[in-house]
Design a protein around this motif. Sequence first.
Motif, PDB file in Angstrom:
ATOM      1  N   ALA A 126       1.006  -0.739   0.238  1.00  0.00           N
ATOM      2  CA  ALA A 126      -0.290   0.145   0.003  1.00  0.00           C
ATOM      3  C   ALA A 126       0.244   1.453   0.219  1.00  0.00           C
ATOM      4  O   ALA A 126       2.099   0.786   0.532  1.00  0.00           O
ATOM      5  N   SER A 127       0.303   2.115  -0.785  1.00  0.00           N
ATOM      6  CA  SER A 127       1.252   3.553  -0.887  1.00  0.00           C
ATOM      7  C   SER A 127       1.630   4.089   0.405  1.00  0.00           C
ATOM      8  O   SER A 127       2.098   4.900   0.833  1.00  0.00           O
ATOM      9  N   GLU A 128       0.072   3.473   1.854  1.00  0.00           N
ATOM     10  CA  GLU A 128       0.444   4.239   3.167  1.00  0.00           C
ATOM     11  C   GLU A 128       1.505   3.352   4.078  1.00  0.00           C
ATOM     12  O   GLU A 128       0.191   2.045   3.888  1.00  0.00           O
ATOM     13  N   PRO A 129       2.608   3.026   4.717  1.00  0.00           N
ATOM     14  CA  PRO A 129       3.212   2.271   5.086  1.00  0.00           C
ATOM     15  C   PRO A 129       2.940   2.017   6.593  1.00  0.00           C
ATOM     16  O   PRO A 129       2.891   0.318   6.569  1.00  0.00           O
ATOM     17  N   ASP A 130       1.230   2.733   7.106  1.00  0.00           N
ATOM     18  CA  ASP A 130       0.941   1.722   7.841  1.00  0.00           C
ATOM     19  C   ASP A 130      -0.322   1.566   7.642  1.00  0.00           C
ATOM     20  O   ASP A 130      -1.492   1.045   8.794  1.00  0.00           O
ATOM     21  N   ALA A 131      -0.869   1.042   6.727  1.00  0.00           N
ATOM     22  CA  ALA A 131      -1.912   0.921   6.535  1.00  0.00           C
ATOM     23  C   ALA A 131      -2.216  -0.899   7.076  1.00  0.00           C
ATOM     24  O   ALA A 131      -1.033  -1.146   6.642  1.00  0.00           O
ATOM     25  N   LYS A 132      -3.424  -0.981   7.141  1.00  0.00           N
ATOM     26  CA  LYS A 132      -3.266  -2.589   7.775  1.00  0.00           C
ATOM     27  C   LYS A 132      -3.268  -3.168   6.568  1.00  0.00           C
ATOM     28  O   LYS A 132      -4.318  -2.817   5.919  1.00  0.00           O
ATOM     29  N   ILE A 133      -3.108  -4.541   6.910  1.00  0.00           N
ATOM     30  CA  ILE A 133      -3.693  -5.612   6.161  1.00  0.00           C
ATOM     31  C   ILE A 133      -4.454  -6.510   6.541  1.00  0.00           C
ATOM     32  O   ILE A 133      -3.632  -7.352   7.037  1.00  0.00           O
ATOM     33  N   ILE A 134      -5.566  -6.778   6.053  1.00  0.00           N
ATOM     34  CA  ILE A 134      -6.267  -8.129   6.721  1.00  0.00           C
ATOM     35  C   ILE A 134      -6.849  -8.967   5.959  1.00  0.00           C
ATOM     36  O   ILE A 134      -7.016  -8.965   5.045  1.00  0.00           O
ATOM     37  N   VAL A 135      -6.445 -10.212   6.313  1.00  0.00           N
ATOM     38  CA  VAL A 135      -6.697 -11.361   5.629  1.00  0.00           C
ATOM     39  C   VAL A 135      -8.245 -11.796   6.125  1.00  0.00           C
ATOM     40  O   VAL A 135      -7.723 -12.046   7.099  1.00  0.00           O
ATOM     41  N   ASP A 136      -8.752 -12.299   5.394  1.00  0.00           N
ATOM     42  CA  ASP A 136      -9.430 -13.632   6.019  1.00  0.00           C
ATOM     43  C   ASP A 136     -10.325 -13.024   7.107  1.00  0.00           C
ATOM     44  O   ASP A 136     -10.062 -13.345   8.353  1.00  0.00           O
ATOM     45  N   GLY A 137      -9.929 -11.609   7.939  1.00  0.00           N
ATOM     46  CA  GLY A 137     -10.728 -11.332   8.913  1.00  0.00           C
ATOM     47  C   GLY A 137      -9.541 -11.081  10.026  1.00  0.00           C
ATOM     48  O   GLY A 137      -9.330 -10.443  11.215  1.00  0.00           O
ATOM     49  N   GLN A 138      -8.589 -11.309   9.837  1.00  0.00           N
ATOM     50  CA  GLN A 138      -7.573 -11.524  10.705  1.00  0.00           C
ATOM     51  C   GLN A 138      -6.341 -10.344  10.256  1.00  0.00           C
ATOM     52  O   GLN A 138      -5.546 -10.474   8.949  1.00  0.00           O
ATOM     53  N   ASP A 139      -5.698  -9.030  11.035  1.00  0.00           N
ATOM     54  CA  ASP A 139      -5.072  -8.200  11.312  1.00  0.00           C
ATOM     55  C   ASP A 139      -3.562  -8.827  11.121  1.00  0.00           C
ATOM     56  O   ASP A 139      -2.554  -8.933  11.891  1.00  0.00           O
ATOM     57  N   LEU A 140      -2.384  -8.954   9.484  1.00  0.00           N
ATOM     58  CA  LEU A 140      -2.083  -9.300   9.506  1.00  0.00           C
ATOM     59  C   LEU A 140      -0.231  -8.561   8.909  1.00  0.00           C
ATOM     60  O   LEU A 140       0.868 -10.010   9.078  1.00  0.00           O
ATOM     61  N   GLY A 141      -0.776  -7.130   8.952  1.00  0.00           N
ATOM     62  CA  GLY A 141       0.976  -6.428   9.067  1.00  0.00           C
ATOM     63  C   GLY A 141      -0.292  -4.835   8.578  1.00  0.00           C
ATOM     64  O   GLY A 141      -0.918  -4.768   8.772  1.00  0.00           O
ATOM     65  N   THR A 142       1.224  -4.252   7.705  1.00  0.00           N
ATOM     66  CA  THR A 142       0.853  -3.095   7.283  1.00  0.00           C
ATOM     67  C   THR A 142       2.134  -2.657   6.514  1.00  0.00           C
ATOM     68  O   THR A 142       3.561  -3.715   6.178  1.00  0.00           O
ATOM     69  N   GLY A 143       1.387  -1.785   5.812  1.00  0.00           N
ATOM     70  CA  GLY A 143       1.911  -2.126   4.259  1.00  0.00           C
ATOM     71  C   GLY A 143       2.812  -2.679   3.135  1.00  0.00           C
ATOM     72  O   GLY A 143       1.606  -2.413   2.603  1.00  0.00           O
ATOM     73  N   THR A 144       3.557  -3.619   3.587  1.00  0.00           N
ATOM     74  CA  THR A 144       3.618  -4.567   2.598  1.00  0.00           C
ATOM     75  C   THR A 144       3.881  -6.384   3.734  1.00  0.00           C
ATOM     76  O   THR A 144       4.249  -6.228   4.300  1.00  0.00           O
ATOM     77  N   LEU A 145       3.407  -7.350   2.701  1.00  0.00           N
ATOM     78  CA  LEU A 145       2.864  -8.601   3.392  1.00  0.00           C
ATOM     79  C   LEU A 145       2.735  -9.504   2.200  1.00  0.00           C
ATOM     80  O   LEU A 145       1.624  -8.884   0.648  1.00  0.00           O
ATOM     81  N   LYS A 146       3.556 -10.620   2.611  1.00  0.00           N
ATOM     82  CA  LYS A 146       3.679 -11.353   1.238  1.00  0.00           C
ATOM     83  C   LYS A 146       1.987 -12.515   1.852  1.00  0.00           C
ATOM     84  O   LYS A 146       1.962 -12.913   2.961  1.00  0.00           O
ATOM     85  N   ILE A 147       1.336 -12.718   0.997  1.00  0.00           N
ATOM     86  CA  ILE A 147       0.280 -13.643   1.588  1.00  0.00           C
ATOM     87  C   ILE A 147      -0.159 -14.833   0.296  1.00  0.00           C
ATOM     88  O   ILE A 147      -0.282 -14.684  -1.078  1.00  0.00           O
ATOM     89  N   LYS A 148       0.035 -16.162   0.995  1.00  0.00           N
ATOM     90  CA  LYS A 148      -0.102 -17.392   0.487  1.00  0.00           C
ATOM     91  C   LYS A 148      -1.777 -17.794   0.626  1.00  0.00           C
ATOM     92  O   LYS A 148      -2.742 -17.287   1.247  1.00  0.00           O
ATOM     93  N   ILE A 149      -2.067 -18.544  -0.650  1.00  0.00           N
ATOM     94  CA  ILE A 149      -3.282 -18.953  -1.316  1.00  0.00           C
ATOM     95  C   ILE A 149      -3.520 -20.627  -1.514  1.00  0.00           C
ATOM     96  O   ILE A 149      -2.760 -20.822  -2.542  1.00  0.00           O
ATOM     97  N   PRO A 150      -3.732 -20.868  -0.606  1.00  0.00           N
ATOM     98  CA  PRO A 150      -3.406 -22.726  -0.728  1.00  0.00           C
ATOM     99  C   PRO A 150      -4.316 -23.207  -2.247  1.00  0.00           C
ATOM    100  O   PRO A 150      -5.598 -22.682  -2.711  1.00  0.00           O
ATOM    101  N   LYS A 151      -4.414 -24.147  -2.385  1.00  0.00           N
ATOM    102  CA  LYS A 151      -4.800 -25.234  -4.181  1.00  0.00           C
ATOM    103  C   LYS A 151      -6.595 -25.082  -3.837  1.00  0.00           C
ATOM    104  O   LYS A 151      -6.653 -25.278  -1.951  1.00  0.00           O
ATOM    105  N   GLU A 152      -7.069 -24.004  -4.546  1.00  0.00           N
ATOM    106  CA  GLU A 152      -8.726 -24.389  -4.649  1.00  0.00           C
ATOM    107  C   GLU A 152      -9.069 -23.717  -3.216  1.00  0.00           C
ATOM    108  O   GLU A 152     -10.190 -24.157  -2.631  1.00  0.00           O
ATOM    109  N   SER A 153      -8.623 -22.797  -2.687  1.00  0.00           N
ATOM    110  CA  SER A 153      -9.120 -21.823  -2.386  1.00  0.00           C
ATOM    111  C   SER A 153      -8.923 -19.546  -2.455  1.00  0.00           C
ATOM    112  O   SER A 153      -8.373 -19.630  -3.493  1.00  0.00           O
ATOM    113  N   CYS A 154      -9.682 -19.582  -1.492  1.00  0.00           N
ATOM    114  CA  CYS A 154      -9.083 -17.790  -1.959  1.00  0.00           C
ATOM    115  C   CYS A 154      -9.257 -17.621  -0.661  1.00  0.00           C
ATOM    116  O   CYS A 154      -9.843 -17.824   0.245  1.00  0.00           O
ATOM    117  N   VAL A 155      -8.961 -16.216  -1.038  1.00  0.00           N
ATOM    118  CA  VAL A 155      -8.283 -15.761   0.767  1.00  0.00           C
ATOM    119  C   VAL A 155      -8.976 -14.129   0.044  1.00  0.00           C
ATOM    120  O   VAL A 155      -9.019 -13.413  -0.578  1.00  0.00           O
TER     121      VAL A 155
END
Length: 221
Positions: free
Chosen positions: A26-55
């Motif tokens: 995100a352009s804002e380094p302190d922006a929250k990154i929320i994955v499937d309802g969980q706050d997992l980081g800010t700014g930049t995050l590598k997100i894994k997407i399992p086979k046959e799944s969506c996030v």
Amino acid sequence: MKKLLPVIILILSIQISKAQSVIVSASEPDAKIIVDGQDLGTGTLKIKIPKESCVDVKIQKVGFLSYEQTYCNKKGSTSPPKKQYFDMKMDDAEQASVKADQANVDFAIEVNKKYDLTEAWKLTTQIVTDYFDAIEVSDKETSYLRTAWNIQTFQQNTVRTRLIIKLGNSNPLIFKVKLVSEYSGINGTSVKADEQFREWDRILRKYQNVISDFSTRLGSK
């Protein structure tokens, strides 16, 4: 069991290899990154997407528009990008408003003694029409006035505002003035969709002087 172990490892390695990932930033380094309802980081995050799944990924920061994206790793679905950058924009609803303790609160305005009820009510109506085009209810006998809703739509929000004035006391003459400010959090909400609106602790800038105008022009001081 020892013979099965290599097979299990092979299966797991195949499953892992089928997982995909996307680097979200995100352009804002302190922006929250929320994955499937969980706050997992800010700014930049590598997100894994399992086979046959969506996030589901949300990017949020106070004062900015929110962004949401769903990435799927399923047969027949579009493969997620390796990277995705979100250029966050300022929240236009917040820019057009101010946080105020005047929202949704009754303010008692003691009317200057030089005005009788008729004069006070006439002046009250004049002040109201400086800010609102349509008066829905106006009854001088009971000293009750309610404007129609004024509605304003933003990119990710809809705000509606109205004034309600009622008699607080007859002697001395006191009017109670309430600036009702509500929001839906959704663009293009119908003004009649009461169930979608809730109280907002902010006031659109064009109404921020309403209460002070009543106090100055109608009040006893």
